[in-house]
Design an enzyme around this catalytic site. Sequence first.
Site, PDB file in Angstrom:
ATOM      1  N   GLY A  70      41.513  42.228  40.634  1.00  0.00           N
ATOM      2  CA  GLY A  70      40.069  41.781  40.439  1.00  0.00           C
ATOM      3  C   GLY A  70      39.587  42.192  38.940  1.00  0.00           C
ATOM      4  CB  THR A  71      40.425  44.913  36.586  1.00  0.00           C
ATOM      5  OG1 THR A  71      40.087  45.699  37.636  1.00  0.00           O
ATOM      6  CG2 THR A  71      40.428  45.431  35.355  1.00  0.00           C
ATOM      7  CG  ASN A 150      31.160  48.896  42.778  1.00  0.00           C
ATOM      8  OD1 ASN A 150      30.404  48.162  42.255  1.00  0.00           O
ATOM      9  ND2 ASN A 150      31.826  49.934  42.368  1.00  0.00           N
ATOM     10  CD  GLN A 184      33.847  46.477  46.956  1.00  0.00           C
ATOM     11  OE1 GLN A 184      33.989  46.222  48.028  1.00  0.00           O
ATOM     12  NE2 GLN A 184      34.651  47.250  46.052  1.00  0.00           N
ATOM     13  CB  SER A 202      40.324  42.340  44.390  1.00  0.00           C
ATOM     14  OG  SER A 202      41.444  43.298  44.317  1.00  0.00           O
ATOM     15  CG  HIS A 204      42.976  46.650  46.467  1.00  0.00           C
ATOM     16  ND1 HIS A 204      42.382  47.926  46.512  1.00  0.00           N
ATOM     17  CD2 HIS A 204      42.642  46.193  45.512  1.00  0.00           C
ATOM     18  CE1 HIS A 204      41.723  48.057  45.339  1.00  0.00           C
ATOM     19  NE2 HIS A 204      41.884  46.711  44.583  1.00  0.00           N
ATOM     20  CB  THR A 240      57.628  35.283  37.620  1.00  0.00           C
ATOM     21  OG1 THR A 240      58.404  34.938  36.450  1.00  0.00           O
ATOM     22  CG2 THR A 240      58.310  34.987  38.877  1.00  0.00           C
ATOM     23  CB  CYS A 329      36.896  52.069  39.520  1.00  0.00           C
ATOM     24  SG  CYS A 329      37.435  50.981  40.687  1.00  0.00           S
TER      25      CYS A 329
HETATM   26  N1  PLP Z   1      34.777  44.719  40.867  1.00  0.00           N
HETATM   27  C1  PLP Z   1      34.227  45.334  41.890  1.00  0.00           C
HETATM   28  C2  PLP Z   1      32.901  45.166  42.335  1.00  0.00           C
HETATM   29  C3  PLP Z   1      35.133  46.339  42.364  1.00  0.00           C
HETATM   30  O1  PLP Z   1      34.526  47.107  43.578  1.00  0.00           O
HETATM   31  C4  PLP Z   1      36.396  46.525  42.024  1.00  0.00           C
HETATM   32  C5  PLP Z   1      37.312  47.533  42.916  1.00  0.00           C
HETATM   33  O2  PLP Z   1      36.985  48.497  43.039  1.00  0.00           O
HETATM   34  C6  PLP Z   1      36.964  45.807  40.979  1.00  0.00           C
HETATM   35  C7  PLP Z   1      36.076  44.728  40.344  1.00  0.00           C
HETATM   36  C8  PLP Z   1      38.406  45.783  40.444  1.00  0.00           C
HETATM   37  O3  PLP Z   1      39.327  45.364  41.381  1.00  0.00           O
HETATM   38  P1  PLP Z   1      40.689  45.799  41.374  1.00  0.00           P
HETATM   39  O4  PLP Z   1      40.674  47.063  41.748  1.00  0.00           O
HETATM   40  O5  PLP Z   1      41.566  44.749  41.973  1.00  0.00           O
HETATM   41  O6  PLP Z   1      41.183  45.712  39.741  1.00  0.00           O
END
Ligand code: PLP
Length: 388
Positions: A70-71, A150, A184, A202, A204, A240, A329
């Site tokens: 996601g990042t 989140n 989220q 994302s 996970h 890849t 995070c």
């Molecule tokens: N954006 C939001 C709102 C999130 O809650 C998170 C992870 O907690 C992310 C982005 C980042 O996702 P990733 O952990 O896949 O990098």
Amino acid sequence: MFVYLDNSSTTKPYEQVVEIMTKVLREDFGNPSSLHTLGIDSEKYVKAARKSLAKAMGISSDDFYFTSCGTESDNAAIFGACNGSKYKGKKIITTKVEHPAVLEPIRRLEMAGFEVTYLDVDRKCHLNMEQLKSAISKDTALISVMAINNETGTIMPINEIAETKERFNKEHGCQVIFHTDAVQALGKIPLKMNGVDIASVSGHKIHGPKGIGGLYIKKGLSIPAYMIGGGQEHNMRSGTENTAGIAGFGIAADICAEGFETRTAAMKKAKQRLLTGLKSEMKDIYINSPEDDTASPSVLNVSFIGTRGEVLLHTLEQEGIFVSTGSACSSNKKGQSHVLTAMGLSPKVIEGTIRFSFSEFNTEEEMDYTVEKVKETVNKFRRLGSFR
Ligand code: PLP
């Protein structure tokens, strides 16, 4: 009892996800770019998963790109939208409560000369739509607003923002881009991408694997490729493909989409049971999540006055209950939640905050156990007074 209530940090992969990933790693390990059958077989997983993600998001599979998380998706969206053309405006609109994966790239652009409006939120993390409307101008390159917060689970008015942006673009003949961080939101609320230009997701967070993400980019939008090399992902994101991760993400998206109603109803039920239990059993608590239709079924954020969230977290852990103080995070970092601060909570209240986040696997029995243990722990700490 084992009670996992940290699903906004990460979720347990579905058994079917583990199975397909194991198969890909063990047997179907070819490079999707290879011309032989191993390559072709491997490419099939990528194609199928792209379709699954597109279906779950209500978009065309041509507009979906796999990333590493996601990042990465957020970074790519923000830098891509703002650096796409030197003729673009140099203004960005976002909120004070975005994830660091959005705020940090925006801060970098701010340092490079972009002017940023950070929208305020109220006590339940609702953003101020009027402030957003008056901030949009012809010089706005990007609006970036998350779909669900989140830390609180507040559902943001993505459709309203999209409509506002579309109307503005039409009236003024410009091309303001709207990005939403839907990390989220996927699998938690019905997602409508009408008027959304870019969206991040994302793996996970939906019982898929870690290290796999996705990006929706509306057809025709001019976003420069941000990772260049071998031309994978329609030249948008070279490297890849993480075929095992992609296959796992695809299966998770299928399960998410197919059982949407049942799964979200189960989350809602668990959340409601916990909320009702905490409210009836405990005094001096603040519910920081909304309690109306702007509440996601996945998150309940509560402040227990006169306690410290971190101490609560570790004490609950000893009882088999896994929660979070804020976002995973940011919890490693020093300093208090920027989200709860923006909502106007005092440092004392923020200090005693716990985020419970749910999955379809949580049961009412688990919630009753959690209420009992939270009550016991909080009361013990309150009796002891200050425990710094
Ligand atoms: N954006 C939001 C709102 C999130 O809650 C998170 C992870 O907690 C992310 C982005 C980042 O996702 P990733 O952990 O896949 O990098």
